[in-house]
Design a protein around this motif. Structure first.
Motif, PDB file in Angstrom:
ATOM      1  N   GLU A 168       5.290   2.073   4.343  1.00 45.69           N
ATOM      2  CA  GLU A 168       6.220   1.002   4.692  1.00 45.69           C
ATOM      3  C   GLU A 168       5.425  -0.292   4.820  1.00 45.69           C
ATOM      4  N   PRO A 169       5.963  -1.402   4.303  1.00 51.32           N
ATOM      5  CA  PRO A 169       5.233  -2.677   4.403  1.00 51.32           C
ATOM      6  C   PRO A 169       4.923  -3.018   5.851  1.00 51.32           C
ATOM      7  N   GLY A 170       3.677  -3.372   6.093  1.00 57.19           N
ATOM      8  CA  GLY A 170       3.248  -3.725   7.443  1.00 57.19           C
ATOM      9  C   GLY A 170       2.828  -2.541   8.298  1.00 57.19           C
ATOM     10  N   ARG A 171       3.140  -1.324   7.839  1.00 57.09           N
ATOM     11  CA  ARG A 171       2.758  -0.140   8.607  1.00 57.09           C
ATOM     12  C   ARG A 171       1.329   0.261   8.268  1.00 57.09           C
ATOM     13  N   THR A 172       0.576   0.662   9.278  1.00 57.98           N
ATOM     14  CA  THR A 172      -0.828   1.035   9.098  1.00 57.98           C
ATOM     15  C   THR A 172      -0.973   2.551   9.136  1.00 57.98           C
ATOM     16  N   ARG A 173      -1.747   3.057   8.197  1.00 53.38           N
ATOM     17  CA  ARG A 173      -2.034   4.491   8.149  1.00 53.38           C
ATOM     18  C   ARG A 173      -3.545   4.679   8.196  1.00 53.38           C
ATOM     19  N   ARG A 174      -4.016   5.479   9.147  1.00 61.42           N
ATOM     20  CA  ARG A 174      -5.462   5.725   9.260  1.00 61.42           C
ATOM     21  C   ARG A 174      -5.837   6.865   8.314  1.00 61.42           C
TER      22      ARG A 174
END
Length: 480
Positions: A168-174
């Motif tokens: 999702e735009p703006g969502r961060t995934r580590r």
């Protein structure tokens, strides 16, 4: 054909100046330069960023733009080559004439700036096409890719493998990657941005955050293991007043389930559950319950909260609130039922002992090993007109000796008694007789007690037995 007026324009054909606008001719005349290629070059070389100081167009046909050396100078030099013809135009990029050229120049500057920023940024950035392949990447992405895979970037083999097809735009995934020779995974926070020309991804190094979080977890686990063996319940609430740490003693003392405590209840819910289970005093007015809890929290935050809860079950808890760093609050719950019971029992025994002393016919006084009067009965206080309980300071055997001497005839007994009380050697019981100033004869019995204390008993002799002539001195008898 004469170039149009209203601008600075030069036209060269086969290297020779064949035409110039009126403004351009005036500029050239004012400068004193020759009307040839070298003269025009010298005219502009000091003002504009010319490659190697030469006014040369591209080798192929096309347009080249040159910006002014001074950032405050809005001038733009356009060099356009077509076959053997070269046209040079000077314009101000803030003016409307030549808008198309200005736009091209500004766009070129932006592209150069973006390209430079992309080249120097240490953050991997890449573009993903509709089919999921990598269509563009910056040098940081390429460098990291070669480190991990030991080859040039491949469009179908992305550097980061995301669990979702699209973030999702703006969502961060580590996301972790595993470089060769690395002791552990290297973590990055990957983020997606949607643009008109496609999806761009960026990856920020998150190793420091991962290590900090791991250190925090280890620290919390260490604390939990340390406090697991304590019999005192420990509950720590963070600055949001949510439970973040508790030890098994909290479960044992409160009966609150591990599931409830693990759900990180807030402080109000925690104490409300204690109230429901009748593990804290019932508030007199439940409508003011929240205010009472707010006052409790405020007192704990200042380190002033400490109360004893006497429960219906007969148990007694001591609850203490202490402030912790970063706005956290710790509550200590301690079962002091045994301590309270022992204290009550000891107090009852003292009251019983005192009651027994009060009913004795003798005046009794007990001195500690350091000579302090610790116990006396009413008969002693009446006999010697003393009230040790109302004295601000400790009453000692020396204080008593002075009083005895004031209310009795001279006798060496008082000095002997003082020395006996203060001696640390092995002692044995002894008796003596003294006479008060009013003629009252008193039998004195001195008995050593445990821990170095001394019991002194005063008995008034019956006047009926005083038939013998009065002796001038008092007898001193020690038991052997």
């Amino acid at each position: 054909m004469k170039l149009e007026d209203g601008g600075f324009s030069f036209l060269f054909v086969d290297g020779g100046l064949v035409d110039a606008s009126d403004e351009a001719e005036a500029m050239l005349a004012t400068s004193g330069e020759k009307s040839d290629w070298d003269g025009v070059t010298r005219l502009f070389k000091n003002r504009f960023n010319l490659p190697e100081g030469e006014l040369m167009p591209p080798n192929r046909d096309g347009v080249e733009y040159f910006s002014a050396r001074d950032a405050a100078d809005n001038g733009v030099l356009e060099v356009r080559k077509s076959g053997n013809r070269i046209r040079i135009d000077l314009f101000d990029k803030d003016q409307s004439p030549g808008a198309s050229g200005q736009k091209l120049y500004i766009m070129k500057e932006k592209l150069e700036t973006l390209s430079h920023a992309s080249d120097v940024t240490p953050i991997p950035v890449w573009q993903v096409a509709e089919n999921g392949t990598v269509s563009w990447f910056n040098p940081a992405y390429e460098k990291l890719y070669r480190t991990v895979f030991d080859q040039d970037p491949q469009p179908g083999l992305p550097l980061f493998r995301l669990p979702e097809p699209k973030l999702e735009p703006g969502r961060t995934r580590r996301v972790p990657i595993n470089p060769p020779n690395a002791r552990s995974s290297v973590w990055f926070d990957v983020q997606r941005a949607e643009t008109r020309v496609g999806d761009f991804y960026s990856a920020v190094d998150a190793n420091a955050i991962v290590r900090a979080e791991a250190a925090q977890r280890n620290f919390v686990q260490t604390l939990a293991k340390t406090f697991a063996h304590l019999t005192i319940g420990l509950a720590i609430f963070d600055d949001n007043r949510q439970l973040v740490l508790f030890n098994p003693a909290v479960i044992d003392l409160t009966g609150l389930g591990a599931d409830f405590l693990s759900s990180r209840p807030n402080l109000l819910s925690f104490f409300d559950e204690l109230r429901i289970r009748r593990l804290m005093p019932e508030p007199k007015n439940y409508n003011s319950w929240r205010q009472q809890i707010a006052d409790l929290v405020a007192a704990a935050a200042d380190g002033r909260y400490s109360e004893t809860w006497t429960l219906d079950s007969g148990r007694t808890y001591r609850v203490t609130g202490r402030p912790h760093p970063e706005g956290a609050i710790a509550f200590l719950i301690e079962d002091i039922s045994a301590e309270v019971s022992l204290t009550r029992k000891f107090r009852a025994e003292l009251e019983l002992s005192q009651s027994v002393l009060e009913h004795l016919g003798s005046a009794v006084a007990v001195f500690s090993s350091n000579g302090v009067l610790t116990v006396s009965n009413e008969a002693f206080r009446d006999l010697w007109n003393m009230d040790p309980d109302n004295s601000f300071a400790e009453v000692t055997v020396i204080d008593c000796m002075r009083n005895w001497q004031d209310h009795s005839k001279a006798s060496p007994v008082w000095g002997e008694l003082r020395d006996f009380v203060l001696e640390y050697t092995e002692k044995s019981s002894w008796t003596a007789e003294v006479e008060k100033t009013d003629g009252t004869v008193i039998d004195l019995a001195v008995t050593p007690l445990a821990t170095g204390a001394t019991l002194v008993r005063f008995d008034i002799e019956d006047t009926a037995t005083l038939s013998e002539p009065e002796n001038s001195g008092q007898d001193l008898h020690r038991d052997t």
